[in-house]
Design a protein around this motif. Structure first.
Motif, PDB file in Angstrom:
ATOM      1  N   LYS A 185       5.882  17.219   9.915  1.00 29.75           N
ATOM      2  CA  LYS A 185       4.484  17.309  10.302  1.00 29.75           C
ATOM      3  C   LYS A 185       3.566  17.437   9.085  1.00 29.75           C
ATOM      4  CE  LYS A 185       5.277  19.257  14.896  1.00 29.75           C
ATOM      5  NZ  LYS A 185       5.009  20.403  15.818  1.00 29.75           N
ATOM      6  N   ASP A 186       4.094  18.043   8.001  1.00 30.73           N
ATOM      7  CA  ASP A 186       3.252  18.233   6.817  1.00 30.73           C
ATOM      8  C   ASP A 186       3.339  17.066   5.848  1.00 30.73           C
ATOM      9  OD1 ASP A 186       5.907  18.869   6.395  1.00 30.73           O
ATOM     10  OD2 ASP A 186       5.466  20.262   4.752  1.00 30.73           O
ATOM     11  N   TYR A 187       4.068  15.997   6.225  1.00 32.49           N
ATOM     12  CA  TYR A 187       4.198  14.811   5.385  1.00 32.49           C
ATOM     13  C   TYR A 187       3.407  13.671   6.019  1.00 32.49           C
ATOM     14  CZ  TYR A 187       7.802  16.285   2.055  1.00 32.49           C
ATOM     15  OH  TYR A 187       8.480  16.891   1.041  1.00 32.49           O
ATOM     16  N   ASP A 188       2.518  13.031   5.248  1.00 35.90           N
ATOM     17  CA  ASP A 188       1.835  11.872   5.778  1.00 35.90           C
ATOM     18  C   ASP A 188       2.670  10.621   5.498  1.00 35.90           C
ATOM     19  OD1 ASP A 188       1.461  11.228   3.098  1.00 35.90           O
ATOM     20  OD2 ASP A 188      -0.628  11.878   3.066  1.00 35.90           O
ATOM     21  N   GLU A 189       2.199   9.475   5.959  1.00 35.39           N
ATOM     22  CA  GLU A 189       2.959   8.229   5.861  1.00 35.39           C
ATOM     23  C   GLU A 189       3.231   7.856   4.407  1.00 35.39           C
ATOM     24  OE1 GLU A 189       2.705   3.939   8.122  1.00 35.39           O
ATOM     25  OE2 GLU A 189       0.912   4.628   7.063  1.00 35.39           O
ATOM     26  N   GLU A 190       2.239   8.058   3.539  1.00 36.08           N
ATOM     27  CA  GLU A 190       2.406   7.698   2.136  1.00 36.08           C
ATOM     28  C   GLU A 190       3.468   8.551   1.459  1.00 36.08           C
ATOM     29  OE1 GLU A 190      -0.461   8.005   3.632  1.00 36.08           O
ATOM     30  OE2 GLU A 190      -1.317   5.986   3.484  1.00 36.08           O
ATOM     31  N   MET A 191       3.501   9.838   1.781  1.00 37.98           N
ATOM     32  CA  MET A 191       4.490  10.733   1.172  1.00 37.98           C
ATOM     33  C   MET A 191       5.905  10.366   1.606  1.00 37.98           C
ATOM     34  SD  MET A 191       2.481  14.391   1.444  1.00 37.98           S
ATOM     35  CE  MET A 191       3.808  15.308   0.657  1.00 37.98           C
ATOM     36  N   LEU A 192       6.073  10.064   2.889  1.00 38.36           N
ATOM     37  CA  LEU A 192       7.391   9.673   3.378  1.00 38.36           C
ATOM     38  C   LEU A 192       7.828   8.339   2.780  1.00 38.36           C
ATOM     39  CD1 LEU A 192       7.039  10.780   7.088  1.00 38.36           C
ATOM     40  CD2 LEU A 192       8.777  11.593   5.478  1.00 38.36           C
ATOM     41  N   ALA A 193       6.864   7.424   2.608  1.00 44.88           N
ATOM     42  CA  ALA A 193       7.196   6.138   2.002  1.00 44.88           C
ATOM     43  C   ALA A 193       7.665   6.332   0.561  1.00 44.88           C
ATOM     44  CB  ALA A 193       5.976   5.219   2.037  1.00 44.88           C
ATOM     45  N   HIS A 194       7.017   7.236  -0.165  1.00 44.01           N
ATOM     46  CA  HIS A 194       7.431   7.512  -1.544  1.00 44.01           C
ATOM     47  C   HIS A 194       8.836   8.114  -1.564  1.00 44.01           C
ATOM     48  CE1 HIS A 194       7.116   8.610  -5.766  1.00 44.01           C
ATOM     49  NE2 HIS A 194       7.526   9.825  -5.447  1.00 44.01           N
ATOM     50  N   GLU A 195       9.134   8.981  -0.604  1.00 42.27           N
ATOM     51  CA  GLU A 195      10.461   9.583  -0.528  1.00 42.27           C
ATOM     52  C   GLU A 195      11.511   8.528  -0.219  1.00 42.27           C
ATOM     53  OE1 GLU A 195      12.419  12.372   2.756  1.00 42.27           O
ATOM     54  OE2 GLU A 195      10.946  13.463   1.520  1.00 42.27           O
TER      55      GLU A 195
ATOM     56  N   ARG B 228       0.832  -1.209   0.000  1.00 46.56           N
ATOM     57  CA  ARG B 228       0.000   0.000   0.000  1.00 46.56           C
ATOM     58  C   ARG B 228       0.868   1.262   0.000  1.00 46.56           C
ATOM     59  NH1 ARG B 228      -1.446   3.109   4.233  1.00 46.56           N
ATOM     60  NH2 ARG B 228      -0.790   1.522   5.742  1.00 46.56           N
ATOM     61  N   LEU B 229       1.955   1.234   0.757  1.00 52.61           N
ATOM     62  CA  LEU B 229       2.783   2.431   0.885  1.00 52.61           C
ATOM     63  C   LEU B 229       3.746   2.640  -0.270  1.00 52.61           C
ATOM     64  CD1 LEU B 229       3.691   2.266   4.696  1.00 52.61           C
ATOM     65  CD2 LEU B 229       2.094   3.841   3.582  1.00 52.61           C
ATOM     66  N   THR B 230       4.291   1.547  -0.801  1.00 55.81           N
ATOM     67  CA  THR B 230       5.388   1.679  -1.768  1.00 55.81           C
ATOM     68  C   THR B 230       5.128   0.999  -3.107  1.00 55.81           C
ATOM     69  OG1 THR B 230       6.535  -0.341  -1.058  1.00 55.81           O
ATOM     70  CG2 THR B 230       7.009   1.693   0.163  1.00 55.81           C
ATOM     71  N   GLY B 231       4.163   0.085  -3.157  1.00 56.08           N
ATOM     72  CA  GLY B 231       3.961  -0.687  -4.373  1.00 56.08           C
ATOM     73  C   GLY B 231       4.877  -1.881  -4.486  1.00 56.08           C
ATOM     74  N   LEU B 232       5.747  -2.120  -3.487  1.00 50.76           N
ATOM     75  CA  LEU B 232       6.659  -3.260  -3.511  1.00 50.76           C
ATOM     76  C   LEU B 232       5.932  -4.515  -3.042  1.00 50.76           C
ATOM     77  CD1 LEU B 232       9.862  -1.633  -1.954  1.00 50.76           C
ATOM     78  CD2 LEU B 232       9.415  -2.107  -4.381  1.00 50.76           C
ATOM     79  N   ASP B 233       6.018  -5.577  -3.822  1.00 50.54           N
ATOM     80  CA  ASP B 233       5.379  -6.851  -3.493  1.00 50.54           C
ATOM     81  C   ASP B 233       6.466  -7.822  -3.067  1.00 50.54           C
ATOM     82  OD1 ASP B 233       3.654  -8.931  -3.187  1.00 50.54           O
ATOM     83  OD2 ASP B 233       3.133  -9.132  -5.302  1.00 50.54           O
ATOM     84  N   THR B 234       6.540  -8.133  -1.782  1.00 57.19           N
ATOM     85  CA  THR B 234       7.643  -8.922  -1.226  1.00 57.19           C
ATOM     86  C   THR B 234       7.103 -10.046  -0.364  1.00 57.19           C
ATOM     87  OG1 THR B 234       7.850  -7.679   0.841  1.00 57.19           O
ATOM     88  CG2 THR B 234       8.967  -6.769  -1.104  1.00 57.19           C
TER      89      THR B 234
END
Length: 450
Positions: free
Chosen positions: A324-334, A296-302
């Protein structure tokens, strides 16, 4: 090809029609055959090239081919780890219109190996134990959905490396049966006893051939699947009672199940008449808690353990650079763009077939931790990566390479008892992006000990 040929498949590769179905499987031309090791089986099996991949073809009866194909598709729909069924081919005839056996066609599970291929010279007790533990987890998952296997064994299972452990995949569903109402205790115990006896026999066979370490005890290892299975089954399905003042134990139980890789579908909570005792009964869904979060966060299937390890690294990154302005999904993409993908691009093209990407990243983190321990300093990721590539990865046996045309190796729904199975890594866009490990130094120094 006979005009009466009948192919049953969800999607048909047109190239399937070009294979010599009018010939008995043991008479197929060399140019169609993939040079992969295979083991003893109740049925004749051949590996063949198909559209840049490899398929396994098993000759059997019409009824058994159709039944196993349907069973494997049902297991896939229930998210059970198993081989991928491609087609059932019936109404085969030779040049004289004489009938030939029907066949079941399956596809390879990439980077999976039969148990005999997971050790080079002799099987060590710790490796055997990890294989049995992985098989116990698979058996629990099957029993939870009401599947009676009937032929549980190491030979009927394929294994993938999963962050220091193994993940098990069902290969042969020929004897299996799905029960909508679930399995009785007697059915579960029957499957468990079949597993214990078969594993003991397989390990004794290796012992007779001098292929196990002297300290390996086949009986003790085979008994281990019973203990591992019962422990996991109790944790997943057992009820628990406690005082109403200990309601925190409800969350603790949920967290414990999540750590095992299982999600909860519902939780039955009851109190006694006095209201002083709480009894909970979890209803778990299939494994893959960490896999689903990482996907869900990264698209990696492991694998599940690989997902847990990568999530730990992602969480470390988040703790250090979380905003604080970054949600979990944004940090995962980074994290994916600045950490994981640069590491994968840094792997030389000729080494990409050694291990799957998630396993490479896990081993890199392990290697970096050991380097940091030995040198009493925080080794930079780029330095650890260069060392890992040159000192470890380059000397590993390929687990995704076969001799011959580029292929994606397949597994087969039969008993597999021989050497390593492998396939050539498929090309992807990252293959063209040769990243220098040193370039990782340009990223923020978030790197933490694992």
């Amino acid at each position: 090809m006979s005009g009466s040929l009948n192919i049953t498949a969800a999607t048909v590769d047109p190239a399937l029609l070009d294979l010599p179905w009018h010939l008995p499987l043991d008479q197929w031309p060399v140019e169609n055959i993939a040079l992969l090791p295979k083991g003893i089986s109740r049925h004749l099996v051949r590996f063949a090239h198909l559209s840049g991949h490899v398929i396994a073809i098993k000759e059997t009866t019409d009824e058994m081919a159709k039944r196993e194909y349907a069973m494997l598709r049902n297991l896939q729909a229930l998210d059970i780890p198993c081989v991928d069924p491609l087609a059932v081919i019936t109404n085969r005839t030779d040049g004289n219109d004489m009938p030939l056996n029907s066949v079941l066609v399956t596809r390879h599970l990439k980077f999976s190996l039969p148990y005999r291929a997971l050790f080079s010279q002799t099987l060590r007790p710790d490796t055997a134990t990890r294989l049995v533990d992985a098989l116990a987890v698979l058996l629990v998952r099957l029993h939870i959905i009401g599947f009676f296997w009937g032929d549980v064994s190491l030979s009927n299972t394929l294994f993938r490396r999963d962050a220091g452990a193994f993940a098990a995949y069902l290969v042969d569903a020929e004897t299996g049966q799905l029960y909508g109402g679930g399995l009785s205790n007697g059915q579960r115990e029957n499957d468990l006893e079949i597993a214990r006896v078969n594993i003991a026999g397989e390990l004794m066979d290796l012992e007779a051939g001098g292929r196990v370490a002297d300290e390996l005890d086949p009986i003790r290892i085979s008994d281990g699947i019973v203990a591992a299975y019962r422990s996991l089954w109790k944790e997943l399905t057992g009820s628990e009672s406690f005082s109403t003042s200990e309601r925190w134990r409800i969350s603790e139980r949920v967290d414990r199940l999540n750590e095992l890789g299982f999600d909860i579908e519902e939780l039955a909570i009851k109190t006694d008449e006095s209201g002083t005792t709480v009894r909970i009964q979890p209803k778990v869904v299939d494994a893959g808690h960490h896999q689903r979060r990482l996907l869900r966060l990264t698209g990696l299937d492991t694998g599940e353990n690989q997902a847990r390890r990568l999530l730990n690294d992602l969480d470390s990154y988040t703790l250090r650079f979380g905003r604080k302005d970054y949600d979990e999904e944004m940090l995962a993409h980074e994290w994916l763009a600045k950490v994981f993908e640069p590491v994968m691009r840094a792997i030389p093209r000729d080494l990409k077939g050694k291990l799957e990407p998630a396993e490479v990243f896990h081993q890199l983190l392990e290697h970096r931790w050991f380097m940091s321990q030995q040198e009493s300093r925080d080794v930079p990721l780029a330095e650890a990566l260069t060392s890992y590539i040159n000192d470890i990865l380059r000397h590993r046996r390929d687990e995704a390479t076969v001799v011959g045309p580029p292929t994606g190796l397949i597994t087969l729904p039969i008993t597999v008892q021989a050497g390593a199975v492998s396939d050539e890594d498929e090309d992807d866009e990252d293959d063209q992006l040769g990243t220098d490990p040193a370039s990782l130094e340009a990223e923020p120094d978030w790197r933490l000990k694992v």
